[in-house]
Motif scaffolding. Structure first.
Motif, mmCIF file in Angstrom:
data_model
loop_
_atom_site.group_PDB
_atom_site.id
_atom_site.type_symbol
_atom_site.label_atom_id
_atom_site.label_comp_id
_atom_site.label_asym_id
_atom_site.label_seq_id
_atom_site.Cartn_x
_atom_site.Cartn_y
_atom_site.Cartn_z
ATOM 1 N N ARG A 304 37.740 13.581 23.230
ATOM 2 C CA ARG A 304 37.025 14.585 24.037
ATOM 3 C C ARG A 304 35.972 13.929 24.923
ATOM 4 O O ARG A 304 35.804 14.290 26.090
ATOM 5 N N THR A 305 35.255 12.958 24.363
ATOM 6 C CA THR A 305 34.239 12.253 25.160
ATOM 7 C C THR A 305 34.876 11.542 26.344
ATOM 8 O O THR A 305 34.342 11.560 27.463
ATOM 9 N N ALA A 306 36.035 10.927 26.113
ATOM 10 C CA ALA A 306 36.734 10.227 27.193
ATOM 11 C C ALA A 306 37.214 11.201 28.262
ATOM 12 O O ALA A 306 37.145 10.915 29.468
ATOM 13 N N MET A 307 37.721 12.360 27.855
ATOM 14 C CA MET A 307 38.175 13.368 28.818
ATOM 15 C C MET A 307 37.018 13.829 29.704
ATOM 16 O O MET A 307 37.160 13.942 30.924
ATOM 17 N N ASN A 308 35.887 14.101 29.109
ATOM 18 C CA ASN A 308 34.761 14.626 29.864
ATOM 19 C C ASN A 308 34.105 13.557 30.741
ATOM 20 O O ASN A 308 33.469 13.872 31.746
ATOM 21 N N ALA A 309 34.276 12.292 30.352
ATOM 22 C CA ALA A 309 33.714 11.207 31.162
ATOM 23 C C ALA A 309 34.554 10.936 32.403
ATOM 24 O O ALA A 309 34.079 10.287 33.344
ATOM 25 N N ALA A 310 35.781 11.412 32.413
ATOM 26 C CA ALA A 310 36.677 11.155 33.535
ATOM 27 C C ALA A 310 36.419 12.063 34.721
ATOM 28 O O ALA A 310 37.051 11.918 35.769
ATOM 29 N N GLY A 311 35.507 13.018 34.590
ATOM 30 C CA GLY A 311 35.208 13.947 35.667
ATOM 31 C C GLY A 311 36.016 15.223 35.547
ATOM 32 O O GLY A 311 36.965 15.322 34.758
ATOM 33 N N GLY A 312 35.662 16.202 36.360
ATOM 34 C CA GLY A 312 36.339 17.492 36.298
ATOM 35 C C GLY A 312 35.673 18.410 35.303
ATOM 36 O O GLY A 312 34.636 18.090 34.711
ATOM 37 N N PRO A 313 36.264 19.587 35.073
ATOM 38 C CA PRO A 313 35.686 20.546 34.129
ATOM 39 C C PRO A 313 35.600 19.970 32.721
ATOM 40 O O PRO A 313 36.484 19.225 32.283
ATOM 41 N N LYS A 314 34.527 20.296 32.039
ATOM 42 C CA LYS A 314 34.346 19.819 30.676
ATOM 43 C C LYS A 314 35.335 20.508 29.737
ATOM 44 O O LYS A 314 35.631 21.700 29.878
#
Length: 490
Positions: A304-314
């Motif tokens: 989840r941390t990696a997904m949110n660090a990639a930009g875009g909606p959290k």
């Protein structure tokens, strides 16, 4: 000359038969437009604003704030312009309660002979099917206890539904044991005024003929106490003539408070009452069982941390858990089902409509994400956020609170580890998620501090056995521990 039109509480759908006035949005004398919200009401499902189908000046309001009204009761009257025809509804829909065309008028059936009902009210053939009590004509809207009343324009009263022509009911008419001990009433045609669907179900389950009862509520409204009194009368022994009277218990008075100084009675109504009824029904009907497992959620949190660090909606954690659930239900469809008790069948469903428990100031509600199986993590996150905000503001519609097939209960937000939740009837299962906390854990053969979560599954033992439930729970736990494995099914 202005024409005065009456706007009644519309059919709320979803089996709802009454609503409580929470707040009036207009005053007498205000000018309203077509489809303008005029009152905020609370049903057993949600709090909604009701739009008025007429445009004009408000001339009267019926019911104070806090008053509970049945569907079809007058809400307000509006004076419209002289040349403006009676509207047939705008056709617009507002959160499931749009205005619509009024129902077609039913042709009145002309009576041929006069009859006498159990209250001594003469129903004469006066050419209009009207009832006459002691020779006085009535308007056909309310006939109770030998009197005819028409008080539709009283501010604090609600007019009763129209009473259709009733067949004769005399002293020679046999009375069923259910109605013994109650005031006999002539059976009527058409809907019987009952305070709630639960009272109607209580009567149906116990074989009580509502048409034989005389309601003790306003304008003859049948209350729960009326049905319970009829059941007690049925259970009472019947004495024959000449038989000595045995000691029969008198009708019990309301229970006295346990303590002279204490106690506060809080009515179970609205959302709180609906939740109580549903949970009680779940406990009565569903033979549930619960299994649980601890899982290492460290990799899920990192993903989840990696997904949110990639930009875009959290991406929310709840959305990832929901995605795991829908993948698990595809493998174990037995848990995405319900039991049809009348047909004695288990109905497996094709779509996953995922409910999630949300705690609000008005009580616990379970909004439903439609077609959750067809949504990705971003779509699930956005829908969870929208429904949660609507739940907090009390603007959820009945359609957003019903139709769920599986429930996800994240009670970890309350700081607890585990729970054995009650299944959201008529669903077959509920997955509970506890808090995620650092704990000692054996990882790759070594003791380490990992993010651990407890998962619990409460399931209907009629739809599957423990092997299926355990298989689903193990699948969810494995995907929590190794979320990358989900890539194989995406």
């Amino acid at each position: 000359m202005a024409q005065v039109l009456e706007f009644k509480l519309p059919d709320l759908g979803e089996g709802l038969t009454e609503a409580e006035i929470v707040r009036w949005l207009v005053q007498v004398g205000d000018v309203v437009a077509v489809d303008q919200p005029v009152v905020e009401v609370e049903t057993a499902k949600a709090m909604v604003e009701v739009p008025c189908p007429y445009g004009g000046v408000v001339t009267a309001r019926f019911g104070e704030e806090g008053t509970e009204l049945p569907v079809g009761a007058p809400l307000l009257t509006v004076a419209v312009g002289e040349r403006e025809p009676e509207p047939e509804g705008s056709g617009n829909v507002l959160v499931g309660y749009g205005t619509q065309a009024p129902a077609a008028r039913r042709r009145r059936v002309r009576a041929t002979t006069g009859t006498v009902d159990g209250q001594g009210v003469r129903r004469a053939a006066d050419g209009g099917g009207r009832a006459t009590a002691s020779g006085a004509p009535a308007d056909g809207r309310a006939v109770r206890r030998g009197t005819a009343r028409a008080d539709a324009h009283a501010p604090a009263r609600v007019a009763a539904p129209a009473v259709a022509q009733a067949p004769a009911f005399t002293a020679d008419t046999p009375v069923s044991p259910v109605s013994a001990g109650t005031t006999p009433a002539a059976p009527v045609e058409g809907p019987v005024p009952v305070i709630s669907p639960l009272v109607r179900k209580l009567a149906r389950d116990n074989g009580v003929d509502l048409r034989r009862l005389t309601g003790s509520g306003p304008d003859g409204l049948i209350l729960r106490a009326d049905v319970e009194n009829a059941l007690r009368a049925e259970a009472a022994p019947v004495r024959t003539a000449g038989e000595p009277a045995a000691e029969e218990p008198a009708v019990r008075a309301p229970a006295a408070p346990l303590a002279q100084g204490g106690g506060t009675r809080i009515p179970l109504k609205g959302v709180r009452g609906a939740v109580a009824d549903k949970l009680s029904r779940s406990r009565r009907e569903i033979p549930d069982a619960t299994c649980w497992v601890d899982a290492d959620a460290t990799e899920l949190m990192r993903a989840r941390t990696a997904m949110n660090a990639a930009g875009g909606p959290k991406i929310s954690l709840l959305a990832l858990l929901a995605r795991i659930c829908t993948a698990g239900l595809a493998r174990f469809p037995e848990l995405n089902s319900f039991v049809d008790t009348e047909a004695r069948e288990v109905v497996r469903l094709d779509q996953v409509h995922l409910g999630f428990a949300a705690q609000t100031e008005r009580g616990l509600v379970v909004p439903v994400v439609r077609d959750a199986h067809a949504r990705d993590a971003e779509s699930l996150t956005a829908e969870f956020a929208r429904l949660t905000e609507a739940a907090r503001t009390g603007t959820l519609t009945p359609g957003e609170l019903t139709g769920g097939t599986f429930t996800l209960n994240n009670y970890g937000v309350f700081g607890v580890d585990g729970s054995t939740p009650i299944i959201n009837h008529p669903e077959a299962a509920m997955l509970g998620v506890g808090r995620i906390v650092p704990k000692p854990w054996v990882h790759e053969g070594e003791l380490a501090v990992r993010q651990v979560v407890q998962l619990s599954l409460t399931f209907d033992h009629r739809v599957c056995d423990g092997g299926t439930a355990g298989g689903f729970l193990r699948y969810v736990a494995d995907r929590v521990e190794q979320p990358a494995v989900l890539l194989r099914t995406l």
